[in-house]
Design an enzyme around this catalytic site. Structure first.
Site: not given
Length: 357
Positions: A69, A38, A63-65
């Protein structure tokens, strides 16, 4: 959105935390998360935040947490050979993980509103293919990204087996999203602050299930052209691989299978990613004494606590000694096999995807 699990020290530590919290539940999803670091999708200077369970945004890059995801990957129920559409594909982090599961005969498309983010995603994809140690361990469905608003997709576009939308969908756009899905397919998207899994069970029948409470920015409404209508956006074509590409896939697959057979015959286990040893928490045994007319607990160390302390010290010593050992360079057995083939150097380079390591 996020903060559901403890921060990790690195990517493997983050994945351990997501598994422990039951966000990652299947081996296939775990392998994809471990293969893609990540932190590689963060800008320089922000990588320290990569392994926290938090969303990150810088300009148009978002970016989502990790917990989001994880739930998305599990809810999509991905299988090799399926077609996938990522609405709001962003940095390409999710699309790249999906590509590791779809394999070389899947379809992996993404549409992103911002052209600078599409360029960023292409750079990160190229870096993964050229530099990641994980690339040679998988058969990959390379994502293809286009610039555009996902609410302007051309009406004659093909349908997909799996779809994810990474922005909040209003109820009046729900049917628009559903039409993009094949019968038997799965659509995952946030609707009214709920991450929702929608399965298309028939031409006009659907099953929905709420997965997780979330907070997403809403989809950007399309702008209109001079005629008062929004321009339509074409998705990437569903191209068939040429014979040269197919030959590369099957040669690499044959060599990889040969390596696995060799290792099994020698009794060498496949190397699993290192797991961190967590310190065991010291627990107390309480005794109770009367003080006046009250029963007061008094902590008392148990023999088990003392043993835990000794074990933790031993583990710390062992970890320290391991850290002091010089690191062995990672061995890429697939590359070694390719380089030993009686082929021209140009063909060997093609078989390795022109990677330097």
């Amino acid at each position: 959105m996020g903060g559901a699990v403890s921060a990790g020290e690195d990517n493997d530590d983050l994945i351990d935390n997501l598994k422990e919290a039951q966000y990652i539940r299947t081996e296939r999803v775990e392998q994809a998360f471990r293969a893609i670091d990540r932190g590689d999708y963060y800008l320089e200077g922000y990588r320290d935040n990569a392994y926290k369970d938090l969303a990150w945004k810088h300009g148009n890059i978002h970016l989502s947490a990790p917990c989001i995801y994880s739930e998305v990957m599990e809810a999509l129920k991905l299988q090799p050979g399926l077609s996938f559409l990522n609405l709001g594909s962003g940095t390409g982090y999710l699309s790249t993980m999906v590509g590791l599961i779809l394999g070389p005969f899947g379809i992996n498309h993404g549409i992103e509103l911002h052209s600078d983010v599409v360029e960023y995603a292409k750079e990160k994809l190229e870096s993964f293919i050229k530099n990641s140690d994980s690339f040679d361990k998988f058969e990959f469905c390379e994502p293809a990204f286009v610039v555009g608003n996902c609410l302007q997709i051309a009406s004659d576009s093909h349908q997909y087996d799996r779809i994810y939308c990474g922005a909040g969908v209003q109820k009046d756009h729900e049917n628009y999203m559903k039409i993009l899905l094949k019968v038997g397919g799965i659509l995952v998207m946030p609707i009214e602050d709920q991450l929702t899994q929608i399965m298309r069970t028939g031409q006009n029948t659907w099953e929905s299930k709420n997965i997780l409470a979330v907070s997403f920015a809403p989809l950007v409404q399309p702008s209109k052209n001079d005629n008062g209508k929004p321009d339509s956006v074409g998705l990437p074509p569903c191209a068939v691989r040429n014979l040269q590409d197919l030959a590369r896939i099957y040669i690499r697959r044959t060599l990889r299978n040969f390596i696995n057979d060799e290792m099994q015959a020698k009794g060498i286990p496949q190397r699993a990613p290192p797991k961190r040893k967590r310190k065991r928490v010291k627990q107390r045994i309480n005794t109770y004494v009367f003080v006046g007319n009250q029963l007061i607990p008094q902590p008392l160390d148990s023999e088990e606590d003392e043993k835990m302390e000794e074990d933790n010290k031993e583990e710390e010593e062992k970890d320290h000694n391991e850290a002091m050992k010089p690191e062995e360079p990672p061995q890429n057995l697939l590359r070694e096999k390719i380089m030993k083939l009686p082929l021209p150097e140009s063909l060997k380079a093609y078989l390795t995807y022109f990677r330097d390591k």
